[in-house]
Design a protein around this motif. Sequence first.
Motif, PDB file in Angstrom:
ATOM      1  N   GLY A   7       1.606  -9.934  -6.499  1.00 45.64           N
ATOM      2  CA  GLY A   7       1.901  -8.806  -5.870  1.00 45.64           C
ATOM      3  C   GLY A   7       3.521  -8.210  -5.796  1.00 45.64           C
ATOM      4  N   MET A   8       4.299  -9.130  -6.023  1.00 46.37           N
ATOM      5  CA  MET A   8       5.433  -8.906  -6.392  1.00 46.37           C
ATOM      6  C   MET A   8       5.854  -8.139  -7.583  1.00 46.37           C
ATOM      7  N   PHE A   9       4.970  -8.252  -8.762  1.00 49.23           N
ATOM      8  CA  PHE A   9       5.086  -7.558  -9.706  1.00 49.23           C
ATOM      9  C   PHE A   9       4.409  -6.037  -9.512  1.00 49.23           C
ATOM     10  N   LEU A  10       3.395  -6.111  -8.775  1.00 46.29           N
ATOM     11  CA  LEU A  10       2.825  -4.496  -8.502  1.00 46.29           C
ATOM     12  C   LEU A  10       3.885  -3.997  -7.550  1.00 46.29           C
TER      13      LEU A  10
ATOM     14  N   GLY B 263       0.722  -1.157   0.020  1.00 45.49           N
ATOM     15  CA  GLY B 263       0.171   0.077   0.032  1.00 45.49           C
ATOM     16  C   GLY B 263       0.750   1.240  -0.124  1.00 45.49           C
ATOM     17  N   CYS B 264       1.931   1.433   0.786  1.00 44.87           N
ATOM     18  CA  CYS B 264       2.706   2.355   0.826  1.00 44.87           C
ATOM     19  C   CYS B 264       3.531   2.760  -0.513  1.00 44.87           C
ATOM     20  N   LEU B 265       3.814   1.450  -1.093  1.00 41.47           N
ATOM     21  CA  LEU B 265       4.424   1.570  -2.597  1.00 41.47           C
ATOM     22  C   LEU B 265       3.603   2.062  -3.628  1.00 41.47           C
TER      23      LEU B 265
ATOM     24  N   VAL C  84       8.054   3.148 -10.774  1.00 41.18           N
ATOM     25  CA  VAL C  84       7.422   4.557 -11.058  1.00 41.18           C
ATOM     26  C   VAL C  84       7.463   5.417 -10.151  1.00 41.18           C
ATOM     27  N   ALA C  85       7.845   5.192  -8.734  1.00 41.08           N
ATOM     28  CA  ALA C  85       8.112   6.074  -7.841  1.00 41.08           C
ATOM     29  C   ALA C  85       9.628   6.447  -8.029  1.00 41.08           C
TER      30      ALA C  85
END
Length: 194
Positions: free
Chosen positions: A176-179, A94-96, A186-187
């Motif tokens: 989940g790892m991919f996301l 969520g933080c990422l 992106v960040a």
Amino acid sequence: VIVTGESIVAGCQRAGKWMVWLLFLAPLIKRHFAGLSQVLLLGVAAHFVVPLPTRHSVVIWSTLSWALAFALLFWGRYHWVERFGRVMAVLFGGCLVAAAILAGPRPSEVLRSALMPALPEQINLYGSLMVVMAILGGAVGSIGNLKYAVFIHERGWRDFTFLRRQRLDLLLSVSGMFLMLVAIQVAAAAALRP
């Protein structure tokens, strides 16, 4: 000194035994120090979030995190580790995602890069190809990939009746790892080139 074939073979056998021990012990020592550095980094992160009013704050947080992990594994068994890890993974993910959204990427650029990936031009000492190779080497060659067998054993998934659940678990974890990796990229891209 007379050198015979037998003495050469005996010398090679002694050297071979030392090489086997070296190859056995070197990864254990490396993993020990890598684990210690991760415990220290966890203490530094906790210190940044909740600094204690002492100059030994990092050491205290590192020791507390190690003691908590030990207690979870020793007394709580695996289900407590799994519950704690699930909450932490959701929080981290969520933080990422929040960091990636706050970075303000252009959705068209994200989609274009996802559908047609390309290496950017080299702008510093570390070329893009070197970074990609380092990421692949760290992920593909990681000893962490061997942990899944322990996970399966601790969950009790020991026969073919659990094969469907294992596949679903792997699909969910890889997604989940991919996301998370996409959110990190992106960040990072927005921070490096706003």
